[in-house]
Design a protein around this motif. Structure first.
Motif, PDB file in Angstrom:
ATOM      1  N   TYR A  95       0.719  -1.291  -0.054  1.00 41.52           N
ATOM      2  CA  TYR A  95       0.145   0.049   0.120  1.00 41.52           C
ATOM      3  C   TYR A  95       0.791   1.265   0.027  1.00 41.52           C
ATOM      4  CZ  TYR A  95      -3.888  -2.941   1.327  1.00 41.52           C
ATOM      5  OH  TYR A  95      -4.699  -4.057   1.324  1.00 41.52           O
ATOM      6  N   LEU A  96       1.886   1.271   0.641  1.00 39.77           N
ATOM      7  CA  LEU A  96       2.907   2.554   0.731  1.00 39.77           C
ATOM      8  C   LEU A  96       3.356   2.510  -0.654  1.00 39.77           C
ATOM      9  CD1 LEU A  96       4.100   4.774   2.833  1.00 39.77           C
ATOM     10  CD2 LEU A  96       5.813   2.971   3.330  1.00 39.77           C
ATOM     11  N   ALA A  97       4.153   1.501  -0.955  1.00 39.44           N
ATOM     12  CA  ALA A  97       4.783   1.574  -2.333  1.00 39.44           C
ATOM     13  C   ALA A  97       3.955   2.169  -3.517  1.00 39.44           C
ATOM     14  CB  ALA A  97       5.483   0.260  -2.870  1.00 39.44           C
ATOM     15  N   ILE A  98       2.610   1.552  -3.437  1.00 41.70           N
ATOM     16  CA  ILE A  98       1.702   1.973  -4.489  1.00 41.70           C
ATOM     17  C   ILE A  98       1.427   3.506  -4.439  1.00 41.70           C
ATOM     18  CG2 ILE A  98      -0.551   1.912  -5.210  1.00 41.70           C
ATOM     19  CD1 ILE A  98      -0.461  -1.349  -4.738  1.00 41.70           C
ATOM     20  N   GLY A  99       1.180   3.718  -3.144  1.00 37.84           N
ATOM     21  CA  GLY A  99       0.786   5.304  -2.692  1.00 37.84           C
ATOM     22  C   GLY A  99       1.892   6.381  -3.087  1.00 37.84           C
TER      23      GLY A  99
ATOM     24  N   ALA B   1       1.537  11.943  -9.595  1.00 39.67           N
ATOM     25  CA  ALA B   1       0.708  13.215  -9.367  1.00 39.67           C
ATOM     26  C   ALA B   1       1.578  14.465  -9.582  1.00 39.67           C
ATOM     27  CB  ALA B   1       0.070  13.316  -8.234  1.00 39.67           C
ATOM     28  N   PHE B   2       3.087  14.365  -8.881  1.00 42.75           N
ATOM     29  CA  PHE B   2       3.891  15.368  -8.939  1.00 42.75           C
ATOM     30  C   PHE B   2       4.359  15.774 -10.358  1.00 42.75           C
ATOM     31  CE2 PHE B   2       8.342  16.803  -9.174  1.00 42.75           C
ATOM     32  CZ  PHE B   2       8.261  17.830  -8.531  1.00 42.75           C
ATOM     33  N   ALA B   3       4.670  14.761 -11.074  1.00 37.53           N
ATOM     34  CA  ALA B   3       4.845  14.928 -12.677  1.00 37.53           C
ATOM     35  C   ALA B   3       3.756  15.713 -13.375  1.00 37.53           C
ATOM     36  CB  ALA B   3       5.315  13.540 -13.249  1.00 37.53           C
ATOM     37  N   ILE B   4       2.578  15.193 -13.244  1.00 44.26           N
ATOM     38  CA  ILE B   4       1.439  15.683 -13.762  1.00 44.26           C
ATOM     39  C   ILE B   4       1.361  17.052 -13.404  1.00 44.26           C
ATOM     40  CG2 ILE B   4      -0.934  15.852 -14.016  1.00 44.26           C
ATOM     41  CD1 ILE B   4      -0.916  12.509 -14.151  1.00 44.26           C
ATOM     42  N   LEU B   5       1.315  17.424 -12.276  1.00 45.48           N
ATOM     43  CA  LEU B   5       1.186  18.708 -11.779  1.00 45.48           C
ATOM     44  C   LEU B   5       2.242  19.862 -12.347  1.00 45.48           C
ATOM     45  CD1 LEU B   5      -0.163  18.362  -8.116  1.00 45.48           C
ATOM     46  CD2 LEU B   5      -1.564  19.069 -10.130  1.00 45.48           C
ATOM     47  N   TYR B   6       3.319  19.293 -12.463  1.00 41.73           N
ATOM     48  CA  TYR B   6       4.605  20.009 -12.764  1.00 41.73           C
ATOM     49  C   TYR B   6       4.314  20.330 -14.378  1.00 41.73           C
ATOM     50  CZ  TYR B   6       9.263  21.758 -13.186  1.00 41.73           C
ATOM     51  OH  TYR B   6      10.297  22.332 -13.589  1.00 41.73           O
ATOM     52  N   ILE B   7       4.023  19.198 -15.107  1.00 39.09           N
ATOM     53  CA  ILE B   7       3.758  19.418 -16.612  1.00 39.09           C
ATOM     54  C   ILE B   7       2.840  20.447 -16.558  1.00 39.09           C
ATOM     55  CG2 ILE B   7       3.415  18.156 -18.770  1.00 39.09           C
ATOM     56  CD1 ILE B   7       4.725  15.855 -17.447  1.00 39.09           C
ATOM     57  N   CYS B   8       1.413  20.450 -15.854  1.00 41.75           N
ATOM     58  CA  CYS B   8       0.744  21.431 -16.204  1.00 41.75           C
ATOM     59  C   CYS B   8       0.882  22.879 -15.990  1.00 41.75           C
ATOM     60  CB  CYS B   8      -0.574  20.975 -15.340  1.00 41.75           C
ATOM     61  SG  CYS B   8      -1.334  19.437 -15.809  1.00 41.75           S
TER      62      CYS B   8
ATOM     63  N   LEU C  85       2.160  20.332  -1.197  1.00 45.27           N
ATOM     64  CA  LEU C  85       0.967  19.381  -1.262  1.00 45.27           C
ATOM     65  C   LEU C  85       1.282  17.950  -1.285  1.00 45.27           C
ATOM     66  CD1 LEU C  85      -2.027  19.039  -2.155  1.00 45.27           C
ATOM     67  CD2 LEU C  85      -1.382  19.289  -4.420  1.00 45.27           C
ATOM     68  N   ILE C  86       2.350  17.826  -1.939  1.00 43.29           N
ATOM     69  CA  ILE C  86       2.970  16.171  -2.324  1.00 43.29           C
ATOM     70  C   ILE C  86       3.487  15.974  -0.969  1.00 43.29           C
ATOM     71  CG2 ILE C  86       4.817  14.924  -3.667  1.00 43.29           C
ATOM     72  CD1 ILE C  86       2.213  15.443  -5.377  1.00 43.29           C
ATOM     73  N   LEU C  87       4.345  16.780  -0.226  1.00 40.11           N
ATOM     74  CA  LEU C  87       5.052  16.342   1.100  1.00 40.11           C
ATOM     75  C   LEU C  87       3.895  16.172   2.009  1.00 40.11           C
ATOM     76  CD1 LEU C  87       8.116  18.725   1.248  1.00 40.11           C
ATOM     77  CD2 LEU C  87       8.025  16.262   0.658  1.00 40.11           C
ATOM     78  N   GLY C  88       2.768  16.939   2.068  1.00 41.63           N
ATOM     79  CA  GLY C  88       1.894  16.529   2.973  1.00 41.63           C
ATOM     80  C   GLY C  88       1.111  15.543   2.681  1.00 41.63           C
ATOM     81  N   LEU C  89       0.976  15.209   1.565  1.00 39.16           N
ATOM     82  CA  LEU C  89      -0.028  13.906   1.328  1.00 39.16           C
ATOM     83  C   LEU C  89       0.982  12.585   1.540  1.00 39.16           C
ATOM     84  CD1 LEU C  89      -1.696  15.102  -2.009  1.00 39.16           C
ATOM     85  CD2 LEU C  89      -2.745  14.342  -0.031  1.00 39.16           C
ATOM     86  N   GLY C  90       2.255  12.977   1.058  1.00 38.61           N
ATOM     87  CA  GLY C  90       3.286  11.886   1.517  1.00 38.61           C
ATOM     88  C   GLY C  90       3.301  11.489   3.097  1.00 38.61           C
TER      89      GLY C  90
ATOM     90  N   PHE D 166       2.338   7.948   4.862  1.00 43.63           N
ATOM     91  CA  PHE D 166       3.175   7.086   5.805  1.00 43.63           C
ATOM     92  C   PHE D 166       2.459   7.025   7.149  1.00 43.63           C
ATOM     93  CE2 PHE D 166       6.773   7.619   2.795  1.00 43.63           C
ATOM     94  CZ  PHE D 166       7.567   6.684   3.295  1.00 43.63           C
ATOM     95  N   PHE D 167       1.803   8.069   7.590  1.00 45.28           N
ATOM     96  CA  PHE D 167       1.073   8.129   9.132  1.00 45.28           C
ATOM     97  C   PHE D 167      -0.026   6.981   8.869  1.00 45.28           C
ATOM     98  CE2 PHE D 167      -2.586   9.414  11.568  1.00 45.28           C
ATOM     99  CZ  PHE D 167      -1.729   9.443  12.844  1.00 45.28           C
ATOM    100  N   LEU D 168      -0.557   6.866   7.725  1.00 45.48           N
ATOM    101  CA  LEU D 168      -1.990   6.072   7.804  1.00 45.48           C
ATOM    102  C   LEU D 168      -1.446   4.678   7.552  1.00 45.48           C
ATOM    103  CD1 LEU D 168      -5.007   5.903   7.509  1.00 45.48           C
ATOM    104  CD2 LEU D 168      -4.725   6.141   4.995  1.00 45.48           C
ATOM    105  N   ALA D 169      -0.362   4.246   6.731  1.00 44.70           N
ATOM    106  CA  ALA D 169       0.165   3.069   6.596  1.00 44.70           C
ATOM    107  C   ALA D 169       0.754   2.521   7.778  1.00 44.70           C
ATOM    108  CB  ALA D 169       1.396   2.931   5.593  1.00 44.70           C
TER     109      ALA D 169
END
Length: 109
Positions: A26-30, A37-44, A54-59, A63-66
């Motif tokens: 689950y952690l690896a897939i996340g 998501a980072f790549a898509i947002l950066y390309i946009c 945003l990415i650091l907060g979600l990451g 980790f906390f949830l896993a």
């Protein structure tokens, strides 16, 4: 005399730094989803000042949830938790005919 190795941990779950069994996946897939998501947002064309927090907060939340789920439920507990939620709390039968017909059908009376 020949020497045989004994594999003592054959049926034990995989544990990596406190994460057990499927929570590692689950952690690896996340993390892969966050990378995409980072790549898509950066390309946009979004600013890095928006993307990085945003990415650091979600990451961090990932980790906390896993780790929390791993420690709370263990190896098979999460699937048991979801299976228990699918069971009905009670069954309502308005008549005994269901059981009477069941008895007649099974015993051939």
């Amino acid at each position: 005399m020949s020497v045989y190795q004994i594999n003592k941990g054959v049926s034990k779950p995989i544990v990596f730094k406190g994460l057990k069994a499927q929570y590692i996946a689950y952690l690896a897939i996340g993390l892969v989803v966050l990378l995409i998501a980072f790549a898509i947002l950066y390309i946009c064309g979004l600013s890095l000042w928006i993307i990085l927090p945003l990415i650091l907060g979600l990451g961090s939340a990932l980790f906390f949830l896993a780790f929390r789920l791993s420690h709370r439920f263990g190896e098979h507990g999460l699937s048991k938790f979801f299976a228990r939620k699918q069971l009905p709390e009670f069954l309502v039968f308005r008549s005994r005919q269901v059981f009477i017909k069941l008895k007649e059908r099974n015993y051939g009376n």
